[in-house]
Design an enzyme around this catalytic site. Structure first.
Site, PDB file in Angstrom:
ATOM      1  N   SER A   1       0.845  -1.205   0.000  1.00 41.78           N
ATOM      2  CA  SER A   1       0.000   0.000   0.000  1.00 41.78           C
ATOM      3  C   SER A   1       0.876   1.249   0.000  1.00 41.78           C
ATOM      4  O   SER A   1       0.674   2.168  -0.798  1.00 41.78           O
ATOM      5  CB  SER A   1      -0.878   0.074   1.247  1.00 41.78           C
ATOM      6  OG  SER A   1      -1.434  -1.158   1.542  1.00 41.78           O
TER       7      SER A   1
ATOM      8  N   LYS B   1       3.182   0.603  16.945  1.00 40.86           N
ATOM      9  CA  LYS B   1       3.259  -0.650  17.708  1.00 40.86           C
ATOM     10  C   LYS B   1       4.683  -0.940  18.194  1.00 40.86           C
ATOM     11  O   LYS B   1       4.899  -1.804  19.044  1.00 40.86           O
ATOM     12  CB  LYS B   1       2.691  -1.803  16.881  1.00 40.86           C
ATOM     13  CG  LYS B   1       1.206  -1.589  16.624  1.00 40.86           C
ATOM     14  CD  LYS B   1       0.548  -2.650  15.829  1.00 40.86           C
ATOM     15  CE  LYS B   1      -0.958  -2.417  15.724  1.00 40.86           C
ATOM     16  NZ  LYS B   1      -1.347  -1.122  15.113  1.00 40.86           N
TER      17      LYS B   1
END
Ligand SMILES: NC(=O)c1ccc[n+]([C@@H]2O[C@H](COP(=O)([O-])OP(=O)(O)OC[C@H]3O[C@@H](n4cnc5c(N)ncnc54)[C@H](OP(=O)(O)O)[C@@H]3O)[C@@H](O)[C@H]2O)c1
Length: 336
Positions: free
Chosen positions: A15, A127
């Site tokens: 992406s 994260k």
């Protein structure tokens, strides 16, 4: 910055890679854009989509140093976007994630050093800050490798920096496509893992522009973090399907209630700029003295308060339900 340059994107068929390439050819005149990834079919689709003479498609795995070195010959800039990034898959297959995200990062560093690449920007994720899952832990290890690599450059021109951002709206496997699919299937309730859950919210376009800016801003050793809004996932569900009920299904393996981008424990290293933060290295680079408080664009940053944390729960900027709807519509228009 990119005019006349040879640019390699690991994970270029993903992406981010697709959006970054679109941005490059719309705004610059690069000499070569090299896509480095494993799957020939994704490369074929991308070649059909772009159909431009600058593009080169290299099949290769970031686990393979010799292939990376071959691909980086004559390359000026590298964006390292290749990663395994599915949180539950990483919990179940930890060593695979370590091979790609950690050893792959080390290979990118070695190849870039040996081939004399000028600038490398590695993509990281929220994260990686205070990680609780294996994916985040591998990205933190990768961040550390890239930052420390600035100590191995000696007289070589190579500089390494990291860009860390949060959930990319609409990216593969994320919550917006999931909700869209469920709404299209006509489900009665949308699943939300916890009623309090919050996430940072960024569009692919904003992510690409921030990475481009990082190439201009970088001196080597920074973790660049954009200032972006947060959303409550229950508000997202209401924005996408105001009439549907919400079903609380419980936190998934490795999932956090809130995400962090600049941990409180790094506050003594963190500088605040107008539209972003920079986490400066915790180690010293022996052959360079870098003033991170002023970047090559002339932007200045100042230290945050000790204990400051940039966290999706206490972010001063939350999107309302209406703003989430407008944001998602803009993203759809940009990606159409
Ligand atoms: N999407 C998000 O919400 C988000 C948020 C923050 C940060 N990021 C970070 O941004 C980066 C790009 O994410 P994305 O959303 O573009 O991911 P993506 O769409 O899943 O693309 C991943 C890319 O990596 C390639 N790849 C995977 N394993 C590889 C390997 N061993 N060797 C070479 N290429 C490999 C894939 O192609 P093949 O499978 O064909 O090899 C694909 O081109 C990642 O580093 C991710 O951690 C993403």
């Amino acid at each position: 910055m990119f005019n006349g340059k040879n640019i390699l994107i690991t994970g270029g068929t993903g992406s981010f890679g697709n959006a970054f390439c679109k941005y490059l050819i719309e705004n610059y005149k690069p000499n070569k854009i090299i896509i480095f990834s494993r799957d020939e079919y994704k490369q074929y689709i991308m070649a059909q989509k772009f159909k431009r003479p600058e593009f080169r498609f290299f099949i290769g795995d970031v686990r393979d140093l010799s292939r990376l070195k071959m691909a980086m010959s004559g390359v000026d800039m590298v964006v390292h976007a290749a990663a395994l990034k599915h949180v539950p898959a990483a919990e179940y297959n930890p060593i695979e994630c370590i091979h790609t995200n950690v050893m792959g990062a080390e290979n990118v560093i070695r190849a870039a050093l040996e081939e004399g690449v000028e600038k490398v920007v590695a993509l990281s994720t929220d994260k990686a800050a205070n990680p609780i899952n294996l994916y985040g832990a591998t990205k933190l290890a990768s961040d550390k490798l890239f930052i420390a690599a600035n100590n191995m450059t000696g007289n070589r021109p190579t500089r390494f920096s990291v860009v860390r951002y949060g959930n990319v709206v609409g990216s593969r496997g994320s919550v917006v496509p999931l909700f869209k699919k469920l709404i299209a299937q006509g489900v009665e309730k949308l699943p939300v893992t916890h009623p309090d859950m919050t996430r940072f919210w960024i569009s692919l376009r904003q992510g690409v522009e921030f990475v481009v800016k990082a190439f201009h801003r970088m001196q080597g050793g920074e973790i660049f973090v954009p200032k972006i809004p947060s959303v409550r996932i229950v508000d997202l569900a209401k924005a996408m399907a105001p009439d549907k009920e919400i079903e609380i299904i419980g936190i998934r393996p490795g999932e956090k209630l809130h995400e962090v981008m600049c941990p409180a424990d790094d506050s003594h290293l963190t500088l605040e700029f107008a539209d972003h933060f920079v986490i400066t290295p915790s180690i010293r680079f022996y052959d360079k003295e870098i003033d991170y408080g002023k970047n090559p664009l002339g932007e200045t940053g100042s230290p945050v308060e000790i204990g400051f944390e940039y966290n999706s729960r206490i972010n001063p900027h939350f999107l309302t339900i209406e703003e989430i709807r407008a944001f998602n519509e803009t993203v759809e228009m940009e990606e159409a």
